[in-house]
Scaffold this motif. Structure first.
Motif, mmCIF file in Angstrom:
data_model
loop_
_atom_site.group_PDB
_atom_site.id
_atom_site.type_symbol
_atom_site.label_atom_id
_atom_site.label_comp_id
_atom_site.label_asym_id
_atom_site.label_seq_id
_atom_site.Cartn_x
_atom_site.Cartn_y
_atom_site.Cartn_z
ATOM 1 N N LYS A 106 -1.460 8.523 13.523
ATOM 2 C CA LYS A 106 -2.178 8.229 12.282
ATOM 3 C C LYS A 106 -1.344 7.441 11.282
ATOM 4 O O LYS A 106 -1.744 7.276 10.139
ATOM 5 C CB LYS A 106 -2.698 9.511 11.648
ATOM 6 N N GLY A 131 -7.715 7.966 6.060
ATOM 7 C CA GLY A 131 -6.640 6.992 6.255
ATOM 8 C C GLY A 131 -7.042 5.576 5.886
ATOM 9 O O GLY A 131 -6.309 4.616 6.136
ATOM 10 N N ASP A 178 -5.154 2.181 4.229
ATOM 11 C CA ASP A 178 -4.439 1.168 5.023
ATOM 12 C C ASP A 178 -5.337 -0.056 5.208
ATOM 13 O O ASP A 178 -4.893 -1.202 5.096
ATOM 14 C CB ASP A 178 -4.095 1.715 6.423
ATOM 15 N N LYS A 229 0.858 -1.196 0.000
ATOM 16 C CA LYS A 229 0.000 0.000 0.000
ATOM 17 C C LYS A 229 0.891 1.242 0.000
ATOM 18 O O LYS A 229 1.812 1.345 0.802
ATOM 19 C CB LYS A 229 -0.930 -0.026 1.215
HETATM 20 MG MG MG Z 1 -2.385 7.249 6.154
#
Ligand code: MG
Ligand code: ADP
Ligand code: ASP
Length: 406
Positions: free
Chosen positions: A209, A151, A154, A7
């Motif tokens: 984060k 986010g 992920d 990723k």
């Molecule tokens: Mg991120």
């Protein structure tokens, strides 16, 4: 030959040159004989730009339509990366979340992945393709586009790794691993070679984060081998998230300091002190889908008590409005709010066997004249709520006090 899910975050995909760089890395893994599935984020800043654009049209954007808008950033980068891969001589094919059929629930803007149909991806891999999947997005049962929360790429990466039973899920980002705290705040922060799932879960939920919390939950649940690495370095093992606690004698008591600026506090003063009051106050907050974090109820005096809790800062006004109507109903005196607070936490599995961590933390903060407003603890973490202006000082002081810079 291994099957690897990689990723790449927004900074790693942030320019044409960087996208070509990602293609070169993928090509190296292919040359070593590995099958590679790549999950990408939008170019850095793009999701923020799209959210701001939506808000220019509608102050509180319609959740379904917001997902239609903000999922586009990742559709751009899958296409661009496939072009770069083809230019590098590889076979590559892009998929949006709905094209894969990453099925989610219908909670727009924070959907959860329910299942992934990995059949097409597997066929493509077997045919020698690099498969590039858009992170952060899926589709609900009714065919609506959904997104997985900020986010969320992920989580797409780890969920795909779980569905494909990949040998490893590699999260490439702009730092070379998980650090003892955010290296942007404390330059002396050190990279951890390993961190346990338990610690990483706490750190993610308390504001670090570097990994979205749901990705860590997924990895723990489905036993995905998860590693955080830099997309800007060719060397280095990054940080491995492990199930095992360190066996060495020098297992630190504290592994990291996490912080979250995005907090707000609400206090109801003069609440009638009788059974059911916590439920009467917090029930409507939960009904309004507002997450509550720390809760404190003071010792009652003269038949009344004070009741405080924290919420995410973006939900502060909404929570205050809900509380105001409850206040009138139950006959409490007043509501006061503060949306300039932060939460700073010390995390470590070593805490279990070491008493005195809390007092060390409180002393270090006291020596700097930092007032603690609220405290909460679990087996492996201690969190304090502070005035926002102390955030950076508190993180630095605690990092030093627990010897994390050594
Ligand atoms: Mg991120
Ligand atoms: P990406 O776009 O690659 O997903 P993010 O910005 O979401 O990257 O996450 C990486 C950032 O997380 C780093 O640049 C760093 O500032 C921040 N961060 C916060 N806490 C930590 C930590 N404990 N270790 C490493 N990075 C951290
Ligand atoms: N592009 C999305 C975001 O900025 C998802 C991600 O980057 O993981 O939140």
């Amino acid at each position: 030959m291994a099957l690897i899910v990689q990723k790449y975050g927004g900074t790693s995909m942030g320019s044409p040159e960087r996208i070509k760089n990602v293609a070169r890395r993928v090509a190296r893994f292919r040359a070593e004989g590995h099958q590679v599935v790549v999950v990408v984020s939008a170019m850095s800043g793009e999701t923020n730009r799209l959210i701001a654009l939506a808000k220019e049209i509608q102050a509180t954007p319609d959740p379904r339509e917001l997902d239609v808008v903000i999922s586009t950033g990742e559709q751009v980068t899958i296409g661009l990366l496939c072009m770069a891969l083809k230019d590098a001589g590889l076979q590559a094919k892009s998929y949006t979340g709905p094209q894969v059929r990453i099925l989610t629930d219908d909670a727009f803007n924070k959907a959860r992945i329910l299942s992934i149909d990995e059949a097409n991806i597997r066929a493509d891999l077997d045919a020698g393709q690099v498969v590039v999947v858009a992170g952060f997005q899926g589709v609900d049962e009714a065919g609506n586009i959904t997104t997985l929360g900020r986010g969320g790429s992920d989580t797409t990466g780890v969920a795909l790794a779980a569905a494909l039973k990949a040998d490893e899920c590699q999260i490439y980002t702009d730092v070379d691993g998980v650090y003892t705290t955010d290296p942007r705040i404390v330059p002396e922060a050190r990279k951890l070679d390993t961190v346990t799932f338990e610690e990483m879960l706490e750190m993610a939920s308390l504001g670090s984060k570097v990994l979205q919390i749901r990705s860590v939950e997924f990895a723990g649940k489905y036993k995905v081998k998860l590693r955080v690495l830099s997309s800007f370095q060719d060397e280095g093992e990054g940080t491995l998230i492990t199930v095992e606690e360190g066996k060495n004698m020098e297992q630190p008591i504290i592994s990291g300091i996490a912080f979250n600026r995005d907090e707000a506090k609400l206090t109801v003063l003069g609440v009638p002190d009788r059974p059911g009051i916590a439920y009467q106050l917090l029930g409507p907050i939960a009904d309004a889908n507002i997450d509550v974090d720390m809760i404190i109820q003071n010792v009652g005096r003269d038949g009344t008590t004070d009741f405080s809790f924290t919420v995410n800062r973006p939900e502060f006004e909404k929570a205050k409005a809900v509380l105001e109507s409850v206040r009138q109903h139950i006959g409490a005196r007043e509501i006061v709010g503060d949306n300039k607070i932060c939460k700073v936490s010390a995390v470590g599995v070593g805490m279990r066997s070491h008493p005195g961590v809390a007092s060390q933390m409180f002393r270090a903060l006291a020596e700097e004249g930092i007032n603690i407003q609220m405290i909460s603890t679990s087996e492996i973490k201690i969190s304090v709520v502070l005035d926002e202006k102390y955030l950076e000082l508190a993180v630095r002081v605690l990092h030093r006090s627990f010897g994390l810079d050594k």
